[in-house]
Write a protein that holds these residues in place. Structure first.
Motif, PDB file in Angstrom:
ATOM      1  N   ALA A 144      -5.637   3.675  -2.441  1.00  0.00           N
ATOM      2  CA  ALA A 144      -4.647   2.474  -2.932  1.00  0.00           C
ATOM      3  C   ALA A 144      -4.415   1.276  -2.329  1.00  0.00           C
ATOM      4  N   HIS A 145      -5.607   1.045  -1.316  1.00  0.00           N
ATOM      5  CA  HIS A 145      -6.047  -0.432  -0.818  1.00  0.00           C
ATOM      6  C   HIS A 145      -6.646  -1.323  -1.971  1.00  0.00           C
ATOM      7  N   ALA A 146      -5.981  -2.192  -2.517  1.00  0.00           N
ATOM      8  CA  ALA A 146      -6.560  -2.956  -3.488  1.00  0.00           C
ATOM      9  C   ALA A 146      -7.175  -4.098  -2.734  1.00  0.00           C
ATOM     10  N   LEU A 147      -7.659  -4.176  -1.711  1.00  0.00           N
ATOM     11  CA  LEU A 147      -8.197  -5.262  -1.172  1.00  0.00           C
ATOM     12  C   LEU A 147      -9.866  -5.250  -1.466  1.00  0.00           C
ATOM     13  N   GLN A 148     -10.527  -6.377  -1.616  1.00  0.00           N
ATOM     14  CA  GLN A 148     -11.863  -6.372  -2.000  1.00  0.00           C
ATOM     15  C   GLN A 148     -12.522  -5.907  -0.842  1.00  0.00           C
ATOM     16  N   GLU A 189     -16.710 -14.661  -0.712  1.00  0.00           N
ATOM     17  CA  GLU A 189     -17.034 -13.273  -0.641  1.00  0.00           C
ATOM     18  C   GLU A 189     -18.315 -13.337  -0.923  1.00  0.00           C
ATOM     19  N   HIS A 203       0.848  -1.159   0.065  1.00  0.00           N
ATOM     20  CA  HIS A 203      -0.002  -0.149  -0.192  1.00  0.00           C
ATOM     21  C   HIS A 203       0.944   1.131  -0.108  1.00  0.00           C
ATOM     22  N   LEU A 258       1.198  -8.599  -2.973  1.00  0.00           N
ATOM     23  CA  LEU A 258       0.003  -8.249  -2.196  1.00  0.00           C
ATOM     24  C   LEU A 258      -0.911  -9.655  -2.098  1.00  0.00           C
ATOM     25  N   ASP A 281     -15.781  -3.181  -1.205  1.00  0.00           N
ATOM     26  CA  ASP A 281     -17.009  -3.397  -0.515  1.00  0.00           C
ATOM     27  C   ASP A 281     -17.373  -2.198   0.436  1.00  0.00           C
ATOM     28  N   LEU A 308       4.578  -2.131 -10.697  1.00  0.00           N
ATOM     29  CA  LEU A 308       3.155  -2.382 -10.089  1.00  0.00           C
ATOM     30  C   LEU A 308       2.746  -3.881 -10.149  1.00  0.00           C
ATOM     31  N   MET A 333       3.659   6.970 -12.120  1.00  0.00           N
ATOM     32  CA  MET A 333       3.179   6.621 -13.281  1.00  0.00           C
ATOM     33  C   MET A 333       2.032   7.773 -14.107  1.00  0.00           C
ATOM     34  N   LEU A 381       3.959   5.507  -6.397  1.00  0.00           N
ATOM     35  CA  LEU A 381       4.164   4.909  -7.714  1.00  0.00           C
ATOM     36  C   LEU A 381       2.848   5.423  -8.426  1.00  0.00           C
ATOM     37  N   THR A 382       1.882   5.741  -7.927  1.00  0.00           N
ATOM     38  CA  THR A 382       0.577   6.539  -8.599  1.00  0.00           C
ATOM     39  C   THR A 382       1.274   7.786  -9.325  1.00  0.00           C
ATOM     40  N   ARG A 441       2.246   1.880  -3.380  1.00  0.00           N
ATOM     41  CA  ARG A 441       1.394   2.265  -4.344  1.00  0.00           C
ATOM     42  C   ARG A 441       1.213   3.760  -4.712  1.00  0.00           C
ATOM     43  N   LYS A 490      -2.201 -11.813   0.924  1.00  0.00           N
ATOM     44  CA  LYS A 490      -3.565 -12.004   1.303  1.00  0.00           C
ATOM     45  C   LYS A 490      -4.034 -13.278   1.385  1.00  0.00           C
ATOM     46  N   SER A 519      -8.360   7.897   1.704  1.00  0.00           N
ATOM     47  CA  SER A 519      -7.668   8.256   3.083  1.00  0.00           C
ATOM     48  C   SER A 519      -7.305   9.639   3.166  1.00  0.00           C
ATOM     49  N   LYS A 543      -5.516   3.022  -7.175  1.00  0.00           N
ATOM     50  CA  LYS A 543      -4.443   3.812  -7.481  1.00  0.00           C
ATOM     51  C   LYS A 543      -3.094   2.734  -7.689  1.00  0.00           C
ATOM     52  N   PRO A 544      -2.257   2.823  -8.494  1.00  0.00           N
ATOM     53  CA  PRO A 544      -1.905   4.022  -9.267  1.00  0.00           C
ATOM     54  C   PRO A 544      -3.465   4.126 -10.474  1.00  0.00           C
ATOM     55  N   VAL A 545      -3.660   5.001 -10.888  1.00  0.00           N
ATOM     56  CA  VAL A 545      -4.771   5.121 -11.674  1.00  0.00           C
ATOM     57  C   VAL A 545      -4.473   4.789 -13.097  1.00  0.00           C
TER      58      VAL A 545
END
Lengths: 560, 131
Positions: free
Chosen positions: B83-87, A556, A333, A383, B91, A376, A343, A339-340, A336, A387, B54, B104-106
């Motif tokens: 930036a949190h890529a978690l599901q 999920e 995180h 990640l 939700d 990325l 990019m 990196l955002t 990222r 996870k 955030s 992000k990154p966009v």
């Protein structure tokens, strides 16, 4: 069994000698008083000599018992002495009434001699001597009753002998029986002692304590048990078992023993010095006496300590692993955000330079974009692994048409085949149809495998074959690229192990693609394997059930 | 094209995203935190909001909830950026009322597609576009 009568007579020799000596001493005096002067000296000499001889014999045999074979010959000497005195007396006096002495002698022989042969010898010898004396004397009618008296005395003697002999034999049998019985009893006792010792040694030789108790009181134990608790064996016999258990657990143990006849439990024990230690008790009721329990006791303190250390180590390792995964998730995180910007600005520069036709800046910014995209991908893979390991990856299950999905995947990956100038071929079996699966994950797995194939193949051929197999679908991704060395196969599906570290530089990638694919595959109940030949190429085979099932806490959503 | 409220606390990301949106012909309003976002949404009535989640002071989740609770601003579509890529993040943002979600990154073409779609879905805007 030998019914020998010598021992019975042996002890009688000496007292009989003294009594007879006394009797003949008395006769010596009575001869002097009663007999006439011409006979008296002779009879006194014979009786006195007999008394002296018998007294000496009695004295000698009192200190030196007559050897058993000589018992009857010595006893016969009594017959000789008495017979000689009686016959000389009869010969000198010539009175028939003195025949009574012979009769008494005959009856005495019947009572005294238990051995039939010696009895016969003495009776016959007495008769011969009597007949010899009689034949040298004058007979008158006065003698007649006394002759019959001798015959009657002989008969009485025979009866006395037979009766005594019979009683004696019977007694001998009884005595032998008694002796045998006591010998057997002694033998049994000896065997029992030996057995007891053997079993005790056996019990003491074990590494575990053994205890027998009844109504909660110890009535036997082995040395191991006593030593385990720091006692001498005799100190613990008779004491209640609760003396050896920590008081906090008394009621637990009591409840356990009341409800369970056979079982194993662990309990905290109390040593003589007051320290506590862990024991494992395996007990049961045995059919020795009513409600006796036997228990085998093992000191498991060191085992417990090891177990605790291991558990602590396991917990620490698990915590460390979780911390690592959490760290990776947070890290990805944190990476990222900058990196955002990188990019975004690179793309902005690229767009602006495009507008102004600045070719060099366009190319350079494009390289920044490509490198950032790679970075990325790496962050996303890390990640994903994090996870999966922290069980935070969730699955969405839905029905999908497999050929459609595969075609979509192929068109996504198509540009990458062209990068390495690879040809792509798709073989789709006719019966491939519907699958119930997480679409995104399946897509990710197929992209990973195809990406991998084209990454390690140049100017070659990549083939994706899809077929149905064992109530599931088999996805084979074959290439004719560099293949994998056999020593790298073992760790191929582990995280962070691209076959060769130099490959990371040459071919790019994180080495996480296969690890992620394998883990996703495991969670979805599938399997993945590889066949490879270095220099010839590799075939990765991914099989997934047509109807994927996942544990509920990882799901999920379910779309029907 | 459209008036877009960009809510982003990070200076570089804000600058970069604003310039790229401007390049595509959008009017861009800037908010540096959730509180400013709620205020600007009320005053300026933007066509769409790009909301970083955030944020300092009032975070993106709270700001979204407030905007969606107000009758005046309820109709404004919001795209969550995180930036949190978690599901679970996805939700959560949909739960508080976001209309879409991007990480992000966009990837700009993808974000542009999402913006276009949300604007088309909004009948009021559709009307404005067509005129």
């Amino acid at each position: 069994m030998k019914k020998t009568s010598q021992p019975a007579l042996q002890n009688a020799i000496s007292p009989v000698s003294f009594w007879l000596a006394g009797l003949y001493g008395f006769f010596t005096i009575s001869h002097w008083l009663v007999l006439s002067a011409d006979i008296a000296p002779i009879m006194m000499a014979i009786a006195g000599g007999s008394a002296c001889f018998l007294a000496l014999l009695g004295g000698y045999t009192r200190r030196h018992p007559v050897p058993l074979p000589l018992v009857y010959p010595v006893a016969s000497v009594f017959t000789l002495v008495i017979g000689f005195n009686s016959l000389i007396h009869l010969w000198l006096v010539q009175e028939p009434y003195l025949v009574t002495n012979i009769g008494l002698l005959l009856i005495s022989i019947g009572i005294f001699f238990l051995d039939t042969r010696w009895f016969v010898v003495n009776i016959v010898a007495t008769h011969i001597a009597f007949i010899a004396f009689m034949s040298a004397m004058d007979f008158s009618n006065d003698w007649q009753p006394f002759i019959f008296f001798v015959i009657e005395a002989t008969m009485v003697s025979v009866i006395a002998h037979l009766v005594r002999r019979r009683n004696f034999d019977h007694l001998t049998v009884l005595r032998h029986q008694a002796e045998n019985r006591s010998e057997q009893t002694a033998l049994v006792a000896k065997l029992a002692t030996e057995n007891e010792q053997r079993f005790r040694r056996l019990a003491d030789a074990t590494f575990e304590g053994i205890v027998l108790y009844q109504d909660d009181k110890i009535f036997d134990a082995n040395l191991v048990l006593a030593n385990m608790f720091g006692y001498q064996l005799h100190e613990i016999i008779g004491r209640p078992i609760y003396d050896f258990i920590t008081p906090q657990l008394w009621s637990n143990v009591k409840d356990y023993l009341n409800s369970v006849n056979e079982g194993t439990y662990e309990v905290i024990a109390q040593h003589k010095d007051g320290t506590e230690f862990f024991i494992e008790v395996r007990g049961r009721i045995i059919s020795y006496r009513p409600l006796v329990r036997i228990a085998v006791v093992r000191d498991i303190t060191s085992y417990k300590e090891t177990e605790q250390v291991l558990q602590r180590a396991k917990r620490a390792a698990e915590e460390a692993s979780l911390a690592k995964s959490n760290f990776l998730a947070n890290m990805s995180h944190e990476l990222r955000t900058p990196l955002t910007a990188i990019m975004g600005y690179a793309e902005l520069i690229h767009e602006e330079s495009e507008d102004q036709q600045l070719k060099q800046i366009m190319n350079d910014s494009h390289k920044i974009i490509i490198a950032s995209q790679h970075l990325l991908t790496i962050i996303n893979d890390i990640l994903d692994i994090a996870k999966i390991e922290t069980q935070r990856l969730r699955f969405t299950l839905s029905k999908l048409h497999v050929p459609q999905l595969v075609h979509e995947v192929c068109s996504t990956v198509q540009p990458r085949f062209e990068t390495n100038n690879n040809k792509f071929h798709l073989k789709m079996a006719d019966d491939v149809n519907i699958m119930y699966v997480d679409e995104a994950k399946l897509r990710q797995m197929l992209v990973n495998l195809l990406d991998n194939a084209t990454k390690f193949t140049h100017n070659g051929q990549i083939t994706l074959s899809v077929s149905s197999r064992d109530e599931g679908y088999l996805f084979d991704v074959a290439d004719n690229g560099i293949g994998i060395e056999s020593d790298k196969l073992a760790t191929l599906f582990e995280a962070f192990t691209q076959a060769d570290q130099s490959h990371t530089r040459k071919y790019g990638g994180t080495g996480l693609g296969l690890a992620i694919t394998r883990r996703l595959c495991d969670i979805m109940g599938g399997s993945i394997s590889v066949e490879t030949e270095p220099g010839q190429g590799s075939t990765f085979s991914l099989w997934l059930p047509a109807h994927v099932q996942i544990s509920n806490d990882l799901i999920e959503a379910v779309e029907t | 094209m459209a008036r877009i409220l960009l809510v982003e606390d990070n200076l570089m990301n804000r600058d970069m995203l604003a310039r790229r949106l401007v390049r595509r012909g959008h009017d861009v309003l800037i908010a540096k935190n959730g509180r400013e976002a709620i205020e600007l949404a009320q005053i300026e009535d933007p066509d769409l909001i790009l909301m970083d989640m955030s944020l300092p002071e009032v975070d993106g989740w709270e700001a979204t909830r407030a905007i969606k609770e107000s009758t005046k601003t309820r109709a404004i579509p919001i795209i969550a950026l995180t930036a949190h890529a978690l599901q679970s993040d996805r939700d959560r943002s949909l739960e508080v009322g976001c209309d879409d979600f991007d990480t992000k990154p966009v990837k700009f073409p993808r974000l542009q597609a999402k913006i276009d779609m949300l604007l088309q879905e909004n009948p009021e805007l559709k009307e404005r576009y067509s005129s």
